[in-house]
Design a protein around this motif. Structure first.
Motif, mmCIF file in Angstrom:
data_model
loop_
_atom_site.group_PDB
_atom_site.id
_atom_site.type_symbol
_atom_site.label_atom_id
_atom_site.label_comp_id
_atom_site.label_asym_id
_atom_site.label_seq_id
_atom_site.Cartn_x
_atom_site.Cartn_y
_atom_site.Cartn_z
ATOM 1 N N GLN A 121 0.764 -1.134 0.016
ATOM 2 C CA GLN A 121 0.040 0.061 -0.171
ATOM 3 C C GLN A 121 0.872 1.241 0.089
ATOM 4 O O GLN A 121 0.364 2.343 0.220
ATOM 5 N N GLY A 122 2.156 1.205 -0.174
ATOM 6 C CA GLY A 122 3.056 2.433 -0.388
ATOM 7 C C GLY A 122 3.632 2.830 0.961
ATOM 8 O O GLY A 122 4.346 3.915 0.942
ATOM 9 N N ALA A 123 3.746 1.869 2.159
ATOM 10 C CA ALA A 123 4.503 2.368 3.264
ATOM 11 C C ALA A 123 6.012 2.440 2.967
ATOM 12 O O ALA A 123 6.637 1.549 2.263
ATOM 13 N N PRO A 124 6.458 3.385 3.552
ATOM 14 C CA PRO A 124 7.935 3.878 3.115
ATOM 15 C C PRO A 124 8.831 2.743 3.959
ATOM 16 O O PRO A 124 8.829 2.956 5.203
ATOM 17 N N ALA A 125 9.743 2.253 3.450
ATOM 18 C CA ALA A 125 10.502 1.134 4.234
ATOM 19 C C ALA A 125 11.795 0.703 3.237
ATOM 20 O O ALA A 125 11.528 0.864 1.854
ATOM 21 N N ASP A 126 12.875 0.507 3.620
ATOM 22 C CA ASP A 126 14.266 0.206 2.963
ATOM 23 C C ASP A 126 14.334 -1.381 2.836
ATOM 24 O O ASP A 126 14.795 -2.119 1.751
ATOM 25 N N VAL A 127 13.939 -2.287 3.946
ATOM 26 C CA VAL A 127 14.236 -3.503 3.871
ATOM 27 C C VAL A 127 12.906 -4.394 4.489
ATOM 28 O O VAL A 127 12.069 -3.920 5.341
ATOM 29 N N PHE A 128 12.658 -5.547 3.725
ATOM 30 C CA PHE A 128 11.510 -6.359 4.370
ATOM 31 C C PHE A 128 12.088 -7.538 4.589
ATOM 32 O O PHE A 128 12.993 -8.348 3.980
ATOM 33 N N ALA A 129 12.056 -8.181 5.854
ATOM 34 C CA ALA A 129 12.293 -9.658 6.262
ATOM 35 C C ALA A 129 11.008 -10.566 6.664
ATOM 36 O O ALA A 129 10.401 -9.774 7.754
ATOM 37 N N SER A 130 10.797 -11.353 5.797
ATOM 38 C CA SER A 130 9.536 -12.068 6.234
ATOM 39 C C SER A 130 9.792 -13.373 6.939
ATOM 40 O O SER A 130 10.892 -13.861 6.728
ATOM 41 N N ALA A 131 8.782 -13.817 7.673
ATOM 42 C CA ALA A 131 8.782 -14.826 8.209
ATOM 43 C C ALA A 131 8.423 -16.233 7.381
ATOM 44 O O ALA A 131 8.570 -17.629 8.072
ATOM 45 N N ALA A 132 8.112 -15.887 6.286
ATOM 46 C CA ALA A 132 7.608 -17.055 5.285
ATOM 47 C C ALA A 132 7.725 -16.427 3.856
ATOM 48 O O ALA A 132 7.372 -15.388 3.560
ATOM 49 N N PRO A 133 8.202 -17.249 2.918
ATOM 50 C CA PRO A 133 8.193 -16.841 1.417
ATOM 51 C C PRO A 133 6.838 -16.450 0.989
ATOM 52 O O PRO A 133 6.876 -15.743 0.249
ATOM 53 N N LYS A 134 5.733 -16.939 1.519
ATOM 54 C CA LYS A 134 4.519 -16.706 1.004
ATOM 55 C C LYS A 134 4.111 -15.040 1.033
ATOM 56 O O LYS A 134 3.814 -14.476 0.216
ATOM 57 N N ASN A 135 4.424 -14.509 2.327
ATOM 58 C CA ASN A 135 4.473 -13.111 2.446
ATOM 59 C C ASN A 135 5.280 -12.376 1.786
ATOM 60 O O ASN A 135 4.893 -11.200 1.412
ATOM 61 N N MET A 136 6.586 -12.729 1.510
ATOM 62 C CA MET A 136 7.481 -12.193 0.709
ATOM 63 C C MET A 136 6.863 -11.948 -0.822
ATOM 64 O O MET A 136 7.153 -11.168 -1.321
ATOM 65 N N VAL A 194 -1.022 -15.599 9.118
ATOM 66 C CA VAL A 194 0.495 -15.114 9.641
ATOM 67 C C VAL A 194 0.868 -16.348 9.693
ATOM 68 O O VAL A 194 0.747 -17.509 9.810
ATOM 69 N N PRO A 195 2.380 -16.353 9.274
ATOM 70 C CA PRO A 195 3.308 -17.451 9.272
ATOM 71 C C PRO A 195 3.333 -18.561 10.197
ATOM 72 O O PRO A 195 3.489 -19.667 10.031
ATOM 73 N N CYS A 196 3.178 -18.044 11.518
ATOM 74 C CA CYS A 196 3.362 -19.036 12.802
ATOM 75 C C CYS A 196 1.903 -19.674 12.864
ATOM 76 O O CYS A 196 1.838 -21.058 13.142
ATOM 77 N N GLY A 197 0.894 -18.906 12.256
ATOM 78 C CA GLY A 197 -0.494 -19.753 12.111
ATOM 79 C C GLY A 197 -0.381 -20.718 11.057
ATOM 80 O O GLY A 197 -1.060 -21.790 11.098
ATOM 81 N N ALA A 198 0.116 -20.140 9.838
ATOM 82 C CA ALA A 198 0.102 -21.476 8.658
ATOM 83 C C ALA A 198 1.036 -22.425 9.155
ATOM 84 O O ALA A 198 0.597 -23.837 8.954
ATOM 85 N N GLN A 228 -2.547 -11.924 16.051
ATOM 86 C CA GLN A 228 -2.062 -11.438 14.698
ATOM 87 C C GLN A 228 -0.560 -11.530 14.338
ATOM 88 O O GLN A 228 -0.068 -11.474 13.418
ATOM 89 N N ASP A 229 0.048 -11.822 15.387
ATOM 90 C CA ASP A 229 1.405 -12.238 15.372
ATOM 91 C C ASP A 229 2.023 -13.314 16.523
ATOM 92 O O ASP A 229 1.317 -13.396 17.420
ATOM 93 N N VAL A 230 3.063 -13.747 16.231
ATOM 94 C CA VAL A 230 3.732 -14.603 17.751
ATOM 95 C C VAL A 230 3.728 -14.273 18.809
ATOM 96 O O VAL A 230 3.782 -14.697 19.745
ATOM 97 N N LYS A 231 4.108 -12.880 18.984
ATOM 98 C CA LYS A 231 4.514 -12.291 20.101
ATOM 99 C C LYS A 231 3.061 -12.148 20.902
ATOM 100 O O LYS A 231 3.019 -12.262 22.095
ATOM 101 N N ASN A 270 9.714 -22.948 8.883
ATOM 102 C CA ASN A 270 9.736 -21.723 7.998
ATOM 103 C C ASN A 270 11.051 -21.069 7.679
ATOM 104 O O ASN A 270 11.886 -20.991 8.476
ATOM 105 N N ASP A 271 10.974 -20.651 6.243
ATOM 106 C CA ASP A 271 12.233 -19.902 5.896
ATOM 107 C C ASP A 271 11.891 -18.590 5.846
ATOM 108 O O ASP A 271 10.769 -18.287 5.661
#
Length: 258
Positions: free
Chosen positions: A79-94, A147-151, A171-174, A215-216
């Motif tokens: 949706q256009g959020a400004p960011a430099d790096v993305f690190a995902s807990a699963a390839p699906k979300n990447m 969420v990757p931990c749910g999948a 909505q997340d593992v934490k 999970n990769d």
């Protein structure tokens, strides 16, 4: 004429010396400015450590993090959020990010993670495996399916032939781990790294089916990164030997084949 040239040369040297004096003390010529990293919630502790290391290695740089569920982060980037790096807990979300053209290059898997059953210290309910999560009256927290931990939990439960009715979907593992810490549930399926980060508050119960749901974790510099130089340097740190040491200490496994 020769006197005029000499005076100009002397003036130029003086100006060069003044310019050199304005260089920031300690500046190493490397990346500076703010680098914004969107990272899966399970990376909170290890990436915070790496962020401090990055700032120490590159004076004048600042690392800011947005830790959340990978699906939420991927949607924010799309949706256009400004960011430099993305690190995902699963390839699906990447893939949500790469398929929309928001990645600069190909994501690289830098770590792997798998699930444990998080229970309060001492395991008062004597939970030994996934089948115990079906006991009447036992309250269980799971991550939401997107969420990757749910999948991963869904995959593991299916491998065990077990059906669990959670009292909450986080909505997340934490969030799932917090329910155990607060005593609101008796158990939760979380990553091994998150159970370890809880120190003495939580015991992590290993179970064999977790090997079916590893999970990769991929990472990538984003195409519209406001600070691409710092972004590339941060990814390099994560993939470096010191970066892997931090991740291993947190309980992550190395990428397959490394």
């Amino acid at each position: 004429m020769r006197a005029t040239v000499a005076l100009l040369a002397t003036a130029a040297l003086a100006l060069t010396g003044c310019a050199a004096d304005t260089t920031e003390p300690g500046h190493d010529g490397g990346p500076t400015g703010t680098v914004t990293v969107f990272a899966a919630a399970s990376l909170t502790e290890s990436f915070t450590t790496l962020g401090r290391q990055f700032e120490a290695d590159h004076p004048g740089s600042t690392v800011t993090f947005n830790f959340a569920g990978s699906s939420a982060l991927a949607n924010q980037i799309a949706q256009g959020a400004p960011a430099d790096v993305f690190a995902s807990a699963a390839p699906k979300n990447m893939a949500t990010v790469t398929d929309a053209g928001h990645a600069a290059g190909t994501p690289t898997v830098f770590a792997r993670n798998q699930l444990v059953i998080a229970v309060p210290e001492g395991n008062p309910q004597r939970v030994a495996g996934l089948a115990d999560l079906t006991r009447p009256g036992l309250k269980v927290a799971l991550c939401a399916a997107q969420v990757p931990c749910g999948a991963a939990a869904t995959t593991a439960l299916e491998a065990a032939g077990v059906r669990v009715t959670p009292v909450t979907l986080e909505q997340d593992v934490k969030g799932a781990l917090a329910k155990v810490k607060l005593g609101e549930v008796d158990a939760a399926l979380v990553y091994r790294t998150d159970a370890r980060s809880a120190d003495r508050d939580i015991d992590g119960i290993e179970f064999p089916e977790s090997a079916r749901a590893v999970n990769d974790y991929p990472i990538v510099v984003l195409a519209d990164a406001p600070n691409p130089t710092a972004a590339r340097a941060f990814v390099e740190l994560v993939r470096s030997a010191p970066g892997r040491a931090v991740l291993t200490d947190a309980g992550f496994q190395p990428p397959s084949g490394s």
